[in-house]
Design an enzyme around this catalytic site. Structure first.
Site, PDB file in Angstrom:
ATOM      1  N   SER A   7      58.853 -48.488  -7.293  1.00 56.44           N
ATOM      2  CA  SER A   7      59.516 -47.962  -6.103  1.00 56.44           C
ATOM      3  C   SER A   7      60.949 -48.461  -6.031  1.00 56.44           C
ATOM      4  CB  SER A   7      58.766 -48.406  -4.841  1.00 56.44           C
ATOM      5  OG  SER A   7      59.493 -48.105  -3.668  1.00 56.44           O
TER       6      SER A   7
ATOM      7  N   TYR B 176      54.606 -54.796   0.065  1.00 56.51           N
ATOM      8  CA  TYR B 176      54.745 -53.608  -0.784  1.00 56.51           C
ATOM      9  C   TYR B 176      55.899 -53.789  -1.757  1.00 56.51           C
ATOM     10  CZ  TYR B 176      55.753 -48.754  -2.094  1.00 56.51           C
ATOM     11  OH  TYR B 176      56.013 -47.599  -2.791  1.00 56.51           O
TER      12      TYR B 176
END
Length: 246
Positions: free
Chosen positions: A144, A158
């Site tokens: 990401s 995350y």
């Protein structure tokens, strides 16, 4: 059908929505056999062929469940696995929907996120290493943009799990390379899926390409990394983010 006589097989985690859905559709269109993994049962209204017999229900947050599923997957692939795509990911929010930072995230949540976003990738790749080697296959880890910078919506657990997954990609490329297995990552930015947070439009206004990405655009890059078109590419992370990283 692919150019040789044997139908190629791909295993995908996190197949239930967004990038996962688009990736299944892409590989299905290219006549690959797609084995999907998610914590949900196979949906009755699934939009592609391949069906329930190619679905494995796994709770990737449970290490024992993930380890136990490896044997079943080995039986399903029959000795050769051409691609493993570690796409599953979770990004928990605060009760009010806000970002969970390093101060507010409890230890149980850290563990839960890392099991899904990071450790499951290790378990599956190691468990299926013989099948990947037999096919001279490829592994693609979905990281990401949040793995390289503080993001206004993605939480600390995350983000750090995705940063760890990027580092794992480098280590796996080194270790799996002598077996003929390539390992790469892709780092999506703001992609038009159901999990977009309110305020994403403000981020998009500042992107060089000035638009959201589509899940199909991410799937196309995944497909590239799983095919001979990228046969000399390993150990890298491709940014799929409209220039958000520049």
């Amino acid at each position: 059908m692919p150019s040789n006589d044997r139908q190629k097989t791909m295993l995908l985690t996190g197949a239930s929505r967004g990038i996962g859905h688009a990736t299944v559709r892409k590989f299905n269109q290219e006549r690959w056999r797609v084995i999907t993994c998610s914590r949900h049962a196979f949906p009755d209204a699934c939009p592609w062929g391949g069906g329930e017999e190619n679905h494995v229900q796994i709770d990737l947050a449970d290490p024992a469940d993930t380890i136990n599923a490896v044997g079943l997957i080995q039986e399903m692939v029959g000795g050769k696995l051409d691609a493993l795509v570690n796409n599953a990911g979770m990004s928990p929010k605060a009760p009010d929907g806000g970002r969970l930072n390093t101060i507010d995230t409890d230890l149980m949540t850290w563990g839960h996120v890392f099991h899904v976003n990071f450790f499951s990738s290790v378990v599956l790749a190691r468990g299926l290493i013989d099948e990947l080697a037999a096919a001279k296959g490829a592994v693609v880890n979905v990281t990401s943009i949040a793995g390289s910078r503080v993001h206004p919506f993605a939480g600390a657990a995350y983000a750090t799990s995705k940063a760890a997954l990027k580092a794992l990609t480098r280590e796996m490329a080194h270790d799996f390379g002598p077996l003929g297995v390539r390992v790469n990552a892709i780092a999506p930015g703001e992609i038009g899926t159901s999990i977009l947070s309110p305020g994403t439009d403000k981020i998009v206004e500042g992107l060089p390409l000035r638009r959201l990405g589509q899940p199909s655009e991410v799937a196309d890059v995944i497909y590239f990394l799983c095919t001979d078109a990228s046969s000399y590419v390993t150990g890298t992370e491709i940014e799929v983010n409209a220039g958000q990283h520049v």
